[in-house]
Design an enzyme around this catalytic site. Sequence first.
Site, PDB file in Angstrom:
ATOM      1  N   ASP A 155       1.061  -1.289  -0.073  1.00 63.72           N
ATOM      2  CA  ASP A 155      -0.470   0.171   0.079  1.00 63.72           C
ATOM      3  C   ASP A 155       0.976   1.207  -0.305  1.00 63.72           C
ATOM      4  O   ASP A 155       2.460   1.695   0.619  1.00 63.72           O
ATOM      5  CB  ASP A 155      -1.081   0.028   1.876  1.00 63.72           C
ATOM      6  N   THR A 156       0.243   2.484  -0.738  1.00 62.86           N
ATOM      7  CA  THR A 156       1.236   3.767  -0.677  1.00 62.86           C
ATOM      8  C   THR A 156       0.590   4.673  -0.593  1.00 62.86           C
ATOM      9  O   THR A 156      -1.177   4.258  -0.958  1.00 62.86           O
ATOM     10  CB  THR A 156       1.699   3.931  -2.561  1.00 62.86           C
TER      11      THR A 156
END
Length: 196
Positions: free
Chosen positions: A77-78
Site C-alpha cells: 500500500d502507498t
Amino acid sequence: MLQEFLKNHRIILASGSPRRQVFFRELGIDFTVNLRPVDEVFPDHLKEAEISDYLAALKAKAFDGALKPNDILVTSDTIVWHRGFALGKPLNREEAISMIQGLNGDTHKVITSVCLTSTNKQVVFNDTTLVTFISLTKDEIEYYVDNYKPYDKAGSYGIQEWIGSIAISKIEGSYNNVVGLPTQKLYETLKDFASV
C-alpha cells in the site's frame, strides 16, 4: 539472481498496479497476480507508515486459509502524507486538483509498505521518500489531471508522468518507492524471507 532464492516458492502479487508488476518483472521474479477485494479503511489514530503498514497487512488477511506451504504472498500500500493527513486515491477530478494544489510548492512524504506472508510467518516493512513540488499554476494542474487522469494514484500524481518531469524539484530517497514499490528493500527482504 533473486530467482535462485525463490525457485521453491510460488510468488503471488496481490496488486492490480501495472507499475508494481513491471518492477517484479525487472527484478526477475516469476509471479502470478491474484486480487481479492478489501475495504481499505484504517483506524483514525494511525499516522504515516502505521497506515500503510496496516493496509498492506489488511490486504493479506483476505488470503487467510488460501495459501499453500510454498506460497509467498506480496501485498502493498502507498500513501502520501502531507501536513498531518494521509492522501489516498482521488475520487474525482475536483478532488485530484485539490490534492495537487495542496502539495504545490511544498514537501510531502510518499510511504510504501510491503507485507510478505506465508503459511507460517509474516513480515511488514516500509520505505519513505521526501518529494518537493515547485509551485504549479492552476492551468498546469488541470492540464495534468485532464490528460493523465491520476485517479488510481495516491496523492493524485504519478512521478513517472509529465508532472514528475516538470514539477518535482527535489527527491530524497527511493524513486521507485514513489512509483509504488521500494524495490531495493523488497529485494533484500524477499531474499531473507525465502531463505529461512
